[in-house]
Motif scaffolding. Structure first.
Motif, PDB file in Angstrom:
ATOM      1  N   PRO A  22       0.826  -1.204   0.000  1.00 11.40           N
ATOM      2  CA  PRO A  22       0.000   0.000   0.000  1.00 11.40           C
ATOM      3  C   PRO A  22       0.865   1.262   0.000  1.00 11.40           C
ATOM      4  N   GLY A  23       0.614   2.131  -0.966  1.00  7.21           N
ATOM      5  CA  GLY A  23       1.382   3.382  -1.065  1.00  7.21           C
ATOM      6  C   GLY A  23       2.645   3.265  -1.888  1.00  7.21           C
ATOM      7  N   VAL A  24       3.016   2.065  -2.301  1.00  8.89           N
ATOM      8  CA  VAL A  24       4.237   1.874  -3.100  1.00  8.89           C
ATOM      9  C   VAL A  24       3.905   0.927  -4.254  1.00  8.89           C
ATOM     10  N   ARG A  25       4.035   1.424  -5.500  1.00  9.12           N
ATOM     11  CA  ARG A  25       3.702   0.597  -6.656  1.00  9.12           C
ATOM     12  C   ARG A  25       4.764   0.803  -7.732  1.00  9.12           C
ATOM     13  N   VAL A  26       5.214  -0.289  -8.345  1.00  6.01           N
ATOM     14  CA  VAL A  26       6.202  -0.168  -9.426  1.00  6.01           C
ATOM     15  C   VAL A  26       5.457  -0.228 -10.753  1.00  6.01           C
ATOM     16  N   GLU A  27       5.737   0.736 -11.636  1.00  5.52           N
ATOM     17  CA  GLU A  27       5.092   0.793 -12.948  1.00  5.52           C
ATOM     18  C   GLU A  27       6.155   0.919 -14.021  1.00  5.52           C
ATOM     19  N   SER A  28       5.715   0.731 -15.267  1.00  8.01           N
ATOM     20  CA  SER A  28       6.604   0.970 -16.391  1.00  8.01           C
ATOM     21  C   SER A  28       6.522   2.452 -16.744  1.00  8.01           C
ATOM     22  N   GLY A  29       7.659   3.131 -16.701  1.00  9.36           N
ATOM     23  CA  GLY A  29       7.677   4.569 -16.991  1.00  9.36           C
ATOM     24  C   GLY A  29       8.132   4.833 -18.414  1.00  9.36           C
ATOM     25  N   LYS A  30       8.588   6.054 -18.675  1.00  9.54           N
ATOM     26  CA  LYS A  30       9.034   6.418 -20.022  1.00  9.54           C
ATOM     27  C   LYS A  30      10.218   5.543 -20.418  1.00  9.54           C
ATOM     28  N   GLY A  31      10.293   5.208 -21.713  1.00 10.89           N
ATOM     29  CA  GLY A  31      11.377   4.353 -22.202  1.00 10.89           C
ATOM     30  C   GLY A  31      11.288   2.949 -21.637  1.00 10.89           C
ATOM     31  N   GLY A  32      10.152   2.592 -21.034  1.00 10.64           N
ATOM     32  CA  GLY A  32       9.997   1.254 -20.445  1.00 10.64           C
ATOM     33  C   GLY A  32      10.749   1.088 -19.136  1.00 10.64           C
ATOM     34  N   LEU A  33      11.287   2.180 -18.607  1.00 15.70           N
ATOM     35  CA  LEU A  33      12.077   2.085 -17.363  1.00 15.70           C
ATOM     36  C   LEU A  33      11.150   1.956 -16.158  1.00 15.70           C
ATOM     37  N   PRO A  34      11.500   1.086 -15.207  1.00 17.57           N
ATOM     38  CA  PRO A  34      10.641   0.980 -14.029  1.00 17.57           C
ATOM     39  C   PRO A  34      10.689   2.233 -13.166  1.00 17.57           C
ATOM     40  N   LYS A  35       9.514   2.658 -12.744  1.00 19.00           N
ATOM     41  CA  LYS A  35       9.458   3.797 -11.821  1.00 19.00           C
ATOM     42  C   LYS A  35       8.586   3.384 -10.638  1.00 19.00           C
ATOM     43  N   VAL A  36       8.907   3.934  -9.493  1.00 11.05           N
ATOM     44  CA  VAL A  36       8.161   3.614  -8.281  1.00 11.05           C
ATOM     45  C   VAL A  36       7.248   4.794  -7.980  1.00 11.05           C
ATOM     46  N   CYS A  37       5.959   4.514  -7.829  1.00  7.13           N
ATOM     47  CA  CYS A  37       4.999   5.562  -7.469  1.00  7.13           C
ATOM     48  C   CYS A  37       4.738   5.466  -5.976  1.00  7.13           C
ATOM     49  N   LEU A  38       4.950   6.565  -5.292  1.00  8.41           N
ATOM     50  CA  LEU A  38       4.654   6.625  -3.856  1.00  8.41           C
ATOM     51  C   LEU A  38       3.402   7.481  -3.690  1.00  8.41           C
ATOM     52  N   CYS A  39       2.480   7.043  -2.872  1.00  5.70           N
ATOM     53  CA  CYS A  39       1.250   7.816  -2.607  1.00  5.70           C
ATOM     54  C   CYS A  39       0.997   7.824  -1.112  1.00  5.70           C
ATOM     55  N   VAL A  40       0.610   8.967  -0.604  1.00  4.08           N
ATOM     56  CA  VAL A  40       0.148   9.012   0.782  1.00  4.08           C
ATOM     57  C   VAL A  40      -0.817  10.184   0.933  1.00  4.08           C
ATOM     58  N   ASP A  41      -1.988   9.904   1.433  1.00  4.25           N
ATOM     59  CA  ASP A  41      -2.988  10.943   1.717  1.00  4.25           C
ATOM     60  C   ASP A  41      -3.175  11.926   0.564  1.00  4.25           C
ATOM     61  N   GLY A  42      -3.167  11.436  -0.684  1.00  4.80           N
ATOM     62  CA  GLY A  42      -3.415  12.301  -1.838  1.00  4.80           C
ATOM     63  C   GLY A  42      -2.166  12.965  -2.391  1.00  4.80           C
ATOM     64  N   SER A  43      -1.009  12.802  -1.725  1.00  2.00           N
ATOM     65  CA  SER A  43       0.256  13.303  -2.271  1.00  2.00           C
ATOM     66  C   SER A  43       0.909  12.178  -3.062  1.00  2.00           C
ATOM     67  N   VAL A  44       1.567  12.542  -4.168  1.00  2.00           N
ATOM     68  CA  VAL A  44       2.221  11.507  -4.971  1.00  2.00           C
ATOM     69  C   VAL A  44       3.641  11.930  -5.334  1.00  2.00           C
ATOM     70  N   ALA A  45       4.498  10.940  -5.478  1.00  2.00           N
ATOM     71  CA  ALA A  45       5.858  11.170  -5.977  1.00  2.00           C
ATOM     72  C   ALA A  45       6.226   9.986  -6.844  1.00  2.00           C
TER      73      ALA A  45
END
Ligand SMILES: O=P(O)(O)OC[C@H]1O[C@@H](O)[C@H](O)[C@@H](O)[C@@H]1O
Length: 266
Positions: A22-45
């Motif tokens: 919860p709050g940490v998800r790995v996705e495919s970003g630009k160029g197919g590079l893995p990026k980690v999405c952090l979310c907490v209380d509506g804030s994202v990085a």
């Protein structure tokens, strides 16, 4: 920006299975590079694992992303990502030295350097932070009284007299013994507090027409300019804390009691 947008590449999917929570998800970003999405209380990085580069920070209530990634990036390793918050140690590149913690109203970046060798070694380092901005309205406060050295062909040195630094042309300047708190008015209606523990110096950079998108960002960097010498088994660490200084009041009361955060070590 959502934490569940694109379809993950196999790499990202495998990483997400292993590390997602919860709050940490790995996705495919630009160029197919893995990026980690952090979310907490509506804030994202978002943090690309390539170079551990933080490419996005949008605290809850912020109108836009507060970081800037240059459009001239091709997201092709080994070239580093230009923009966001890459760390330079001792040049851009991956390394298991950085922890990123997203709080509802803050983004913390903690760097640790350990000497695992049997000989001393020296390094200098920086967080080469690109902030989204309207350069004609940018003001940086907090550097008054610091010794500076410009990186012009004929360098200028002196003591900063200005309370507020504005950008009317090319600017590339090192500030020594900078204070632990700077304020950046990004010219877009947001003031960001740039606080630190352990970073001794600062760098301001606005490249003017050396880079096509120069009007849309400013670099305000925490740095250690004089080399640090680490003895065998020695450890050096430093932390940067970004926060909104004029946080929209409607969000403050609901978040005052929040103790949640999302974090990533990379
Ligand atoms: O590697 P980038 O993202 O293009 O940034 C380079 C710039 O980075 C800044 O930190 C330096 O002060 C500049 O001298 C340099 O040109």
């Amino acid at each position: 920006m959502a934490c569940s947008s694109s379809c993950p590449s196999p790499d990202a999917a495998a990483l997400n299975c292993k590390f997602g929570c919860p709050g940490v998800r790995v996705e495919s970003g630009k160029g197919g590079l893995p990026k980690v999405c952090l979310c907490v209380d509506g804030s994202v990085a978002e943090v690309y694992l390539h170079g551990a580069c933080i490419t996005s920070w949008k605290p809850v209530g912020a109108a836009t992303d507060l970081l800037f990634v240059r459009p001239d990036n091709d997201f092709k390793p080994p070239k580093p990502i230009s923009g966001g918050i890459p760390h330079c140690f001792p040049q851009f590149g991956p390394g298991k030295i950085q922890q990123v913690v997203l709080w509802p109203t803050k983004l913390n970046t903690h760097i640790t350097v350990q000497n695992t060798d049997s000989k001393p070694f020296e390094f200098s380092t920086a967080l080469h932070s690109y902030f989204r901005a309207a350069i004609s309205g940018v003001q940086v406060k907090g550097l008054q009284g610091c010794r500076f050295l410009t990186k012009d062909k004929v360098p200028l040195k002196g003591c900063e007299r200005r309370d507020s630094i504005t950008f009317t042309g090319f600017y590339d300047c090192l500030y020594f013994n900078a204070p632990n708190s700077l304020q950046l008015d990004n010219g877009l209606g947001t003031t960001i507090g740039i606080h630190n523990h352990g970073w001794t110096d600062a760098v301001l950079w606005s490249p003017m027409d050396q880079i096509a998108s120069w009007r849309e960002f400013v670099c305000v960097e925490n740095a250690v300019l004089d080399p640090v010498s680490l003895c065998p088994c020695g450890t050096w660490s430093a932390e940067q804390i970004l926060c909104l200084t004029d946080y929209p009041s409607q969000h403050v009361s609901s978040l005052r009691t929040s103790k949640s955060c999302s974090s990533l070590s990379c």
